[in-house]
Structure formats: C-alpha cells, structure tokens
Design a protein around this motif. Structure first.
Motif, short mmCIF file in Angstrom:
data_model
loop_
_atom_site.label_atom_id
_atom_site.label_comp_id
_atom_site.label_asym_id
_atom_site.label_seq_id
_atom_site.Cartn_x
_atom_site.Cartn_y
_atom_site.Cartn_z
N ASN A 153 0.83 -1.20 0.00
CA ASN A 153 0.00 0.00 0.00
C ASN A 153 0.86 1.24 0.00
O ASN A 153 1.89 1.28 0.67
N ARG A 199 -5.38 9.37 2.03
CA ARG A 199 -5.63 8.35 3.04
C ARG A 199 -5.27 8.85 4.43
O ARG A 199 -6.00 8.60 5.40
N TYR A 208 -16.25 12.32 4.17
CA TYR A 208 -16.00 13.03 2.92
C TYR A 208 -16.10 14.54 3.13
O TYR A 208 -15.22 15.30 2.72
N GLY A 228 -15.62 8.59 -3.89
CA GLY A 228 -15.12 7.25 -4.19
C GLY A 228 -13.83 6.94 -3.45
O GLY A 228 -13.65 5.85 -2.93
N THR A 229 -12.96 7.91 -3.41
CA THR A 229 -11.69 7.75 -2.69
C THR A 229 -11.94 7.51 -1.21
O THR A 229 -11.28 6.67 -0.59
N TYR A 282 -14.65 6.22 0.19
CA TYR A 282 -15.18 4.87 0.33
C TYR A 282 -14.08 3.83 0.23
O TYR A 282 -13.97 2.92 1.04
N ARG A 283 -13.24 3.98 -0.80
CA ARG A 283 -12.19 2.99 -1.00
C ARG A 283 -11.23 2.92 0.18
O ARG A 283 -10.86 1.85 0.64
N ASN A 284 -10.87 4.09 0.70
CA ASN A 284 -9.91 4.09 1.80
C ASN A 284 -10.50 3.62 3.11
O ASN A 284 -9.83 2.92 3.88
N GLU A 291 -12.86 1.47 3.44
CA GLU A 291 -12.99 0.02 3.33
C GLU A 291 -11.64 -0.67 3.48
O GLU A 291 -11.50 -1.66 4.18
N LEU A 292 -10.65 -0.10 2.84
CA LEU A 292 -9.29 -0.66 2.89
C LEU A 292 -8.74 -0.65 4.33
O LEU A 292 -8.21 -1.65 4.80
N GLU A 320 -10.50 -3.20 6.53
CA GLU A 320 -10.01 -4.55 6.25
C GLU A 320 -8.68 -4.80 6.93
O GLU A 320 -8.42 -5.89 7.43
#
Lengths: 142, 142
Positions: free
Chosen positions: B2, B8, B28, B41-42, B44-46, B48-49, B52
């Motif tokens: 990563n 992030r 956001y 979108g960024t 959400y992606r971060n 979630e990442l 995890e």
DNA sequence: GTCTCTGCAAAGGTTTTGCAGTAAC
DNA sequence: GTTACTGCAAAACCTTTGCAGAGAC
C-alpha cells in the motif's frame, strides 16, 4: 388502527416458515408465490411496520442488505466468515446480560444485540470453501 | 504494497479526530475541508481498505448507513432510542466474552459485536425530545 | 519505470415515496 | 363511508466500479 390485510399475513407466515433470515427481496419472492401481484413496496412497508410493532425482528447488524427474523425467542446470530452462512445460536446469557446492565450504570438498557463472527464447525474441519482474505480482527470487539 | 497517499492520511486523521462514528459521506465532508478535490469514491475505497486492515472499525450494526470508528480500543456502542445519539461505552466484558466463547462450543468465535439500545441518562431525566413510538422490545435479545 | 491511488462519472443495489385505486372495518 | 393498505413506478439513497491520468516508491 392497523388492518388485517391478506398481504401482511402472507408476509408474516412466510417469514416464520423459514429459518434463513431473508432480506426484503427474498421475502418478496416467497410471498409472490402465494400472492403473485404483491409488490416489493408492500413487502418493505409491512416488514418495517411489523418490526416496529415487535412482531418480527429486524437484523441491522449483518453485512449488506437488511435482514428479518420471524423468531422472537431470545437468540444470537453467528456469521461464518468462511462460508458466509448465518446461524442461530441459543446461548443462555442471562448472567452476562445482568452484568452488562449493572456496568452500564445510568444508561438504561432495553435491548442488547449480539453478533458473533468466526468459523463454523463445518468450515473448521478441512474443506474451507473460501478462506478469509485477510487475517484481521483477531481481537474481539467486546 | 500500500502506498502512503495524502488523501488516506487525511481520512484517517479526520476519523480519529472526531468521536461521532461518521458515515462515509460525513468523512467526505470533513476531508474536503483539507483536500477540496477529494472524491467520495476515494473516501469509500480508503475507509474500506483501512477497515479490512484493522486500522479502523467498521460499524455494520447501526441503523441506516454504514459507520466508521477510529477508536480501536475495545468498547461498545449505546444507541439512545429517544434522542438517536450513539454513545461509546467502555465496559469490561472479558468474563462475559469468555462465557460466550465456552457456550458457543464448536463455533470458533473471532469477534463479538455488541450493541446496546435504550435510554441515555439525559433522556431519562424529564425532557424527552421524542418519546419512542411504541413500547415494544422490553425483553432483551440476548 | 512500475504499479497503486486518485477524481470523475456512471452504474448497481437497496429502500422509500407519491398517487390513484382497492379492500378492510 | 371512511381510512388504511395496495400495486405501480419513479425517486432517493448508499456504495461500488471503470477508466484515464497523477503520484508514490
């Protein structure tokens, strides 16, 4: 106040008939076999209404879409991380419940939701369908 | 693996800064004050990442939209049915946790999620903003 | 230079809502 | 007859995804 509609009865009966904590859409598919013209909106409205009245249980804490449970007896849900199955567990947690109540002090608890996550008996014995992607969350959130 | 992106870092800092278990959209809005061109979108992606990876906590079991929590210390969440506020409670539930584990038998538990619902101290003392609509669910789901 | 990450925009999925007609009481 | 409920369809949400370009290493 509330009227006794055929659609509502069918929805409730179908939900109670299965053990699979269905989503609104799944209930819709089941109900449609008995009331072909039933609409998805009706299913949503009735599930929500019955959950508010305490006639059924709404499961908010599972991934993805909201699920419903027609079984009102006290029990917990176990989500298997490997196969994705959702199990019912009937653990007697009265003692723990009382402890939580006393610890919570001035917060008056009317409801405690518990979700267990891990690996089910079937997935532990050899054949893992789909091993979990990353080994996070080893520490419990309790 | 990563990469260490500015976006992030901002998302993580903002999430840790607040105590309000924000939704992706709320994160956001906060992040956009520091990185105006950041996209949803960024975020959400971060989120979630990082969830995890276990860097943050994802709260699936609260009403409506998914929420995130930057505080990794073991604690529970209390949802007030009257005012809708979501509180952090730091109860020591080690004993109860062990009991649950032993009761669950061959179900291997890696994580236990607990949500408490009821009436917060503020709402109990007189001024109820919005009294709950129907007096259901007096029995806990434990 | 490689490969992950970003912004943008579109798509996907779930849930809610407005409305006119229907059915329960 | 009144009023809650229904089916239909559109809208409102929330979340994910494809893609070309930018940025981290």
């Amino acid at each position: 106040m509330n009227r006794n509609s055929h659609q509502r009865n069918v929805i409730l009966e179908e939900l109670r008939r299965v053990k699979t904590h269905p989503t609104a859409d799944e209930v819709y598919l089941m109900a449609r076999q008995r009331v072909p013209k039933i609409s998805l909106g009706t299913v949503y409205r009735n599930l929500e209404l019955m959950a508010e009245k305490g006639i059924i249980r709404r499961l908010d804490y599972v991934d993805g879409a909201r699920r419903y449970d027609g079984d009102l007896t006290p029990h917990q849900h176990f989500l298997c991380r490997d196969c994705g199955r959702l199990y019912d567990l009937f653990l007697d947690l009265h003692e723990s419940l009382e402890k939580v109540r006393s610890l919570a002090g001035s917060f008056q608890i009317s409801e405690i939701k518990v979700e267990l996550i891990g690996s089910c008996p079937q997935c532990q014995t050899g054949s893992k369908d789909s091993p979990s992607s990353s080994g996070c969350s080893t520490g419990a959130e309790f």
